[in-house]
Design a protein around this motif. Structure first.
Motif, PDB file in Angstrom:
ATOM      1  N   THR A  95       0.845  -1.188   0.000  1.00  0.00           N
ATOM      2  CA  THR A  95       0.000   0.000   0.000  1.00  0.00           C
ATOM      3  C   THR A  95       0.884   1.243   0.000  1.00  0.00           C
ATOM      4  OG1 THR A  95      -1.738  -1.197   1.180  1.00  0.00           O
ATOM      5  CG2 THR A  95      -1.850   1.219   1.194  1.00  0.00           C
ATOM      6  N   LEU A  96       0.691   2.065  -1.024  1.00  0.00           N
ATOM      7  CA  LEU A  96       1.409   3.331  -1.183  1.00  0.00           C
ATOM      8  C   LEU A  96       0.409   4.471  -0.980  1.00  0.00           C
ATOM      9  CD1 LEU A  96       3.167   2.394  -4.544  1.00  0.00           C
ATOM     10  CD2 LEU A  96       4.163   2.237  -2.256  1.00  0.00           C
ATOM     11  N   ALA A  97       0.887   5.697  -0.915  1.00  0.00           N
ATOM     12  CA  ALA A  97      -0.009   6.847  -0.807  1.00  0.00           C
ATOM     13  C   ALA A  97      -0.963   6.900  -1.997  1.00  0.00           C
ATOM     14  CB  ALA A  97       0.796   8.140  -0.704  1.00  0.00           C
ATOM     15  N   SER A  98      -0.497   6.421  -3.153  1.00  0.00           N
ATOM     16  CA  SER A  98      -1.296   6.457  -4.382  1.00  0.00           C
ATOM     17  C   SER A  98      -2.212   5.240  -4.550  1.00  0.00           C
ATOM     18  CB  SER A  98      -0.369   6.572  -5.583  1.00  0.00           C
ATOM     19  OG  SER A  98       0.522   5.462  -5.627  1.00  0.00           O
ATOM     20  N   GLY A  99      -2.131   4.259  -3.663  1.00  0.00           N
ATOM     21  CA  GLY A  99      -2.965   3.067  -3.764  1.00  0.00           C
ATOM     22  C   GLY A  99      -2.150   1.790  -3.633  1.00  0.00           C
ATOM     23  N   ALA A 100      -2.818   0.663  -3.833  1.00  0.00           N
ATOM     24  CA  ALA A 100      -2.179  -0.644  -3.673  1.00  0.00           C
ATOM     25  C   ALA A 100      -1.557  -1.106  -4.980  1.00  0.00           C
ATOM     26  CB  ALA A 100      -3.195  -1.666  -3.187  1.00  0.00           C
ATOM     27  N   VAL A 101      -0.369  -1.737  -4.876  1.00  0.00           N
ATOM     28  CA  VAL A 101       0.328  -2.300  -6.034  1.00  0.00           C
ATOM     29  C   VAL A 101       0.868  -3.675  -5.662  1.00  0.00           C
ATOM     30  CG1 VAL A 101       0.994  -0.045  -6.973  1.00  0.00           C
ATOM     31  CG2 VAL A 101       2.540  -1.244  -5.441  1.00  0.00           C
ATOM     32  N   ARG A 102       1.147  -4.464  -6.659  1.00  0.00           N
ATOM     33  CA  ARG A 102       1.771  -5.772  -6.448  1.00  0.00           C
ATOM     34  C   ARG A 102       3.280  -5.623  -6.573  1.00  0.00           C
ATOM     35  NH1 ARG A 102      -0.686  -9.562  -3.906  1.00  0.00           N
ATOM     36  NH2 ARG A 102       0.069 -11.252  -5.159  1.00  0.00           N
ATOM     37  N   ALA A 103       3.985  -6.326  -5.715  1.00  0.00           N
ATOM     38  CA  ALA A 103       5.447  -6.321  -5.723  1.00  0.00           C
ATOM     39  C   ALA A 103       5.916  -7.677  -5.223  1.00  0.00           C
ATOM     40  CB  ALA A 103       5.980  -5.204  -4.821  1.00  0.00           C
ATOM     41  N   GLN A 104       7.204  -7.885  -5.268  1.00  0.00           N
ATOM     42  CA  GLN A 104       7.767  -9.088  -4.675  1.00  0.00           C
ATOM     43  C   GLN A 104       8.598  -8.694  -3.462  1.00  0.00           C
ATOM     44  OE1 GLN A 104       9.613 -11.803  -7.418  1.00  0.00           O
ATOM     45  NE2 GLN A 104       7.692 -12.144  -8.488  1.00  0.00           N
ATOM     46  N   ALA A 105       8.526  -9.537  -2.437  1.00  0.00           N
ATOM     47  CA  ALA A 105       9.274  -9.306  -1.204  1.00  0.00           C
ATOM     48  C   ALA A 105       9.853 -10.638  -0.746  1.00  0.00           C
ATOM     49  CB  ALA A 105       8.369  -8.739  -0.118  1.00  0.00           C
ATOM     50  N   TYR A 106      10.923 -10.543   0.018  1.00  0.00           N
ATOM     51  CA  TYR A 106      11.531 -11.745   0.590  1.00  0.00           C
ATOM     52  C   TYR A 106      10.843 -12.040   1.920  1.00  0.00           C
ATOM     53  CZ  TYR A 106      15.014 -11.465  -3.048  1.00  0.00           C
ATOM     54  OH  TYR A 106      15.637 -11.453  -4.275  1.00  0.00           O
ATOM     55  N   VAL A 107      10.130 -13.171   1.960  1.00  0.00           N
ATOM     56  CA  VAL A 107       9.333 -13.580   3.106  1.00  0.00           C
ATOM     57  C   VAL A 107      10.045 -14.729   3.814  1.00  0.00           C
ATOM     58  CG1 VAL A 107       7.079 -14.456   3.835  1.00  0.00           C
ATOM     59  CG2 VAL A 107       7.231 -12.830   1.925  1.00  0.00           C
ATOM     60  N   TRP A 108      10.131 -14.633   5.123  1.00  0.00           N
ATOM     61  CA  TRP A 108      10.817 -15.638   5.945  1.00  0.00           C
ATOM     62  C   TRP A 108      10.109 -16.976   5.830  1.00  0.00           C
ATOM     63  CZ3 TRP A 108      15.373 -15.511   8.393  1.00  0.00           C
ATOM     64  CH2 TRP A 108      15.655 -16.549   9.297  1.00  0.00           C
ATOM     65  N   GLN A 109      10.895 -18.054   5.779  1.00  0.00           N
ATOM     66  CA  GLN A 109      10.386 -19.417   5.709  1.00  0.00           C
ATOM     67  C   GLN A 109      10.839 -20.173   6.957  1.00  0.00           C
ATOM     68  OE1 GLN A 109       8.444 -20.335   2.763  1.00  0.00           O
ATOM     69  NE2 GLN A 109       8.609 -18.095   2.815  1.00  0.00           N
ATOM     70  N   GLY A 110       9.956 -20.886   7.575  1.00  0.00           N
ATOM     71  CA  GLY A 110      10.338 -21.730   8.705  1.00  0.00           C
ATOM     72  C   GLY A 110      10.285 -21.023  10.040  1.00  0.00           C
ATOM     73  N   ALA A 111      10.876 -21.678  11.040  1.00  0.00           N
ATOM     74  CA  ALA A 111      10.870 -21.170  12.411  1.00  0.00           C
ATOM     75  C   ALA A 111      11.911 -20.068  12.573  1.00  0.00           C
ATOM     76  CB  ALA A 111      11.154 -22.304  13.388  1.00  0.00           C
ATOM     77  N   LEU A 112      11.605 -19.138  13.451  1.00  0.00           N
ATOM     78  CA  LEU A 112      12.558 -18.068  13.756  1.00  0.00           C
ATOM     79  C   LEU A 112      13.634 -18.586  14.691  1.00  0.00           C
ATOM     80  CD1 LEU A 112       9.989 -15.221  14.317  1.00  0.00           C
ATOM     81  CD2 LEU A 112      11.768 -15.251  12.558  1.00  0.00           C
ATOM     82  N   PRO A 113      14.863 -18.101  14.555  1.00  0.00           N
ATOM     83  CA  PRO A 113      15.935 -18.534  15.453  1.00  0.00           C
ATOM     84  C   PRO A 113      15.763 -17.928  16.851  1.00  0.00           C
ATOM     85  CG  PRO A 113      16.764 -16.946  13.865  1.00  0.00           C
ATOM     86  CD  PRO A 113      15.344 -17.220  13.502  1.00  0.00           C
ATOM     87  N   ALA A 114      16.459 -18.520  17.811  1.00  0.00           N
ATOM     88  CA  ALA A 114      16.442 -18.012  19.175  1.00  0.00           C
ATOM     89  C   ALA A 114      16.935 -16.571  19.192  1.00  0.00           C
ATOM     90  CB  ALA A 114      17.332 -18.871  20.071  1.00  0.00           C
ATOM     91  N   GLY A 115      16.330 -15.758  20.034  1.00  0.00           N
ATOM     92  CA  GLY A 115      16.740 -14.373  20.183  1.00  0.00           C
ATOM     93  C   GLY A 115      16.024 -13.407  19.263  1.00  0.00           C
ATOM     94  N   ALA A 116      15.161 -13.895  18.367  1.00  0.00           N
ATOM     95  CA  ALA A 116      14.408 -13.007  17.485  1.00  0.00           C
ATOM     96  C   ALA A 116      13.476 -12.139  18.322  1.00  0.00           C
ATOM     97  CB  ALA A 116      13.619 -13.812  16.458  1.00  0.00           C
ATOM     98  N   VAL A 117      13.354 -10.879  17.919  1.00  0.00           N
ATOM     99  CA  VAL A 117      12.563  -9.891  18.652  1.00  0.00           C
ATOM    100  C   VAL A 117      11.415  -9.408  17.769  1.00  0.00           C
ATOM    101  CG1 VAL A 117      12.630  -7.604  19.723  1.00  0.00           C
ATOM    102  CG2 VAL A 117      14.604  -9.134  19.927  1.00  0.00           C
ATOM    103  N   ALA A 118      10.180  -9.478  18.284  1.00  0.00           N
ATOM    104  CA  ALA A 118       9.022  -8.979  17.538  1.00  0.00           C
ATOM    105  C   ALA A 118       9.098  -7.460  17.443  1.00  0.00           C
ATOM    106  CB  ALA A 118       7.732  -9.403  18.225  1.00  0.00           C
TER     107      ALA A 118
END
Length: 139
Positions: A95-118
């Protein structure tokens, strides 16, 4: 095939100033601020912190970049290698100021490692600024 746009929310953002990202940004148009739905985590590493985008409720802030004509498949392959097996490049809605667009992003796969912070605010750059931590510099 080169995607029409990328959504960067972490070490690939121009403001984070990662050495490899500086090279790739020479072949990308100037970014436009936006957000995507999801949950963001900061992951510790001996070479600095990096973010992990996971599906979920919330907003993840970042920048949308469109590739210039000089962006090629070799650059795309290098970005995929940099992100590694922990991430998968997937289509998302930004979502941009001008509206929604499609893009590609790198999305995490699997479990998060120890020490990850939300990151409840979904902002990796703000996390680095308020924590005084450094961004991942490996590659």
């Amino acid at each position: 095939m080169i995607p029409p746009a990328f959504f960067f929310y972490g070490t690939l953002m121009a403001g984070i100033d990662h050495p490899l990202a500086r090279v790739w940004h020479t072949a990308l148009a100037e970014g436009e601020k936006g957000w995507a739905q999801g949950r963001l985590w900061a992951v510790p590493d001996p070479e600095g912190w990096y973010p992990a985008l996971l599906p979920g409720e919330g907003r993840v802030t970042g920048m949308l970049h469109r590739p210039l004509a000089i962006f090629d498949v070799a650059m795309l392959a290098a970005m995929d290698r940099y992100e590694g097996e922990a991430y998968r490049r997937l289509p998302i809605t930004v979502t941009l100021a001008s509206g929604a667009v499609r893009a590609q992003a790198y999305v995490w796969q699997g479990a998060l490692p120890a020490g990850a912070v939300a990151l409840e605010d979904g902002d990796f750059a703000a996390f680095l600024a308020r924590s005084g931590e450094t961004s991942y510099r490996g590659g």
